[in-house]
Design an enzyme around this catalytic site. Sequence first.
Site: not given
Length: 469
Positions: A269-271, A273
Amino acid sequence: MGLRVSVIGMGKLGSCMAAAFARAGAEVFGVDVDPDVIAAVNAGRAPVAEPGLEAAILASAGRLHATTDTPEAVAQTDITFVIVPTPSEPNGAFGLDLVADAFRLVGRGLRARSSYHVVVLTSTVLPGSTRAALVPLLEAESGKRCGRDFGVCYSPAFIALGSVLRDFLNPDVVLLGESDERAGTRLEECYRTTFENEPPYRRMSIENAELTKLALNTFVTMKISFANMIADLCERLPGGDVDVVTGALGFDRRVGPHYLRGGLGYGGPCFPRDNVALAYLARALETSAPVAEATDRFNRALPERTVERLRGLLHPGCVVAVLGLAYKPGTPVVEESPGVDLALAVVAAGARVVAYDPLAGPSARAEFGDRVQVMASLGEALHAADVVLIATPDPAFLRVTDEDLPKDRELVVVDYWRLLAERLAGRPGVRYIAGGRSMDDPLNAARLVRLWAAATGLEPEAVTGVLAV
Ligand SMILES: NC(=O)c1ccc[n+]([C@@H]2O[C@H](COP(=O)([O-])OP(=O)(O)OC[C@H]3O[C@@H](n4cnc5c(N)ncnc54)[C@H](O)[C@@H]3O)[C@@H](O)[C@H]2O)c1
């Protein structure tokens, strides 16, 4: 009176933070719009699956209260953390709608407060958002002034799913963007009473903290992509071995060993974007962030590149088993998962695909629909397969037994993380191919011969011998 904290957004990160503050002795009000989350927390259960979370909730001895009422939670406390989703928009920006909703209600709570309050944004946002878009909401709703009646900080947490509580409690560094010194000091005190370690506190402007958060993830993903680039080259060189190369590189203090393991790309979910958002920010500022763009492009292209490398193994009618569907081992999350993308790329190349993951089976099933059959066990996936692709370094795959391997045909195993090298390399009935290690394919040998012949001026026949290395 002791520390009184409110946490708006009791999801994967917020619930762990709330439990950590409460366990450390603070009176905590956790707010969420989801009634199931409220019911779980108030019953002493973890609202999300994270190691140690339920124990931390129970250890908080009644000091953690969950509610849907943001203004009331703010009014009851001295410091408020906002950790609601900031979903990526098609252009790469982080959507602020949910944060804005939360900030309006926080502002309403501030109106009722008679003493100084600090509002801390932890959600990931584009640099500039907090001061330009969110502080005005607080001022309008509260009728108060930032820097005088209340303070605002931007302070992200650097955590990984599966170790959120531990990572939050033991940061390498604390980023603390502050509207004014008083706000930053209040937040630093709150952290100091909660953290298990004594990290350096880097206090700075809100905009620098917002940018540092993005810069950190962008840098780490660049390192991952760098290792994957070296892995690709190693596959094409005689005797190439990415672990040998990156292992040596990591000893250099300028490089360091972390996140330098050749594999199948990053996801979650983080890297992914954060690179896209940094590039969007750069374009909006009429410049560019080509390193972030290249990292993102290279990572997104990995499934297709990987399938291209597999073409010779995918004969008509063959069944491919993809092992590892979560974006990393130890989580059921399949968001931007390299394993899922690889499985779909193999389907697009015309093969039938089955798949297995010890935790992410149900979430992957929802993602695949009828395109990929998700199997209930490792053995079932291996029995169905002609070619196996190991997409994550999940220790569960080490449990492969003799009974799991088909007896009636050769099984091709392509292991992108070299997890099963000792177990399967050279084993009868298995053709084991390690990603990131020399694949000695004839097409490539011909390329190398041309390269070396051109460089040395020798005839191609004179240089072919080196390929036996
Ligand atoms: N999870 C991570 O690894 C991680 C790491 C760093 C940063 N972040 C950032 O933190 C933010 C939250 O991430 P997460 O993974 O905890 O999200 P999540 O989806 O797990 O949880 C968010 C929670 O907020 C609740 N919520 C939504 N709108 C709300 C509102 N107006 N008021 C109160 N509650 C509301 C949701 O019901 C949900 O329970 C995101 O910006 C994310 O980028 C997450």
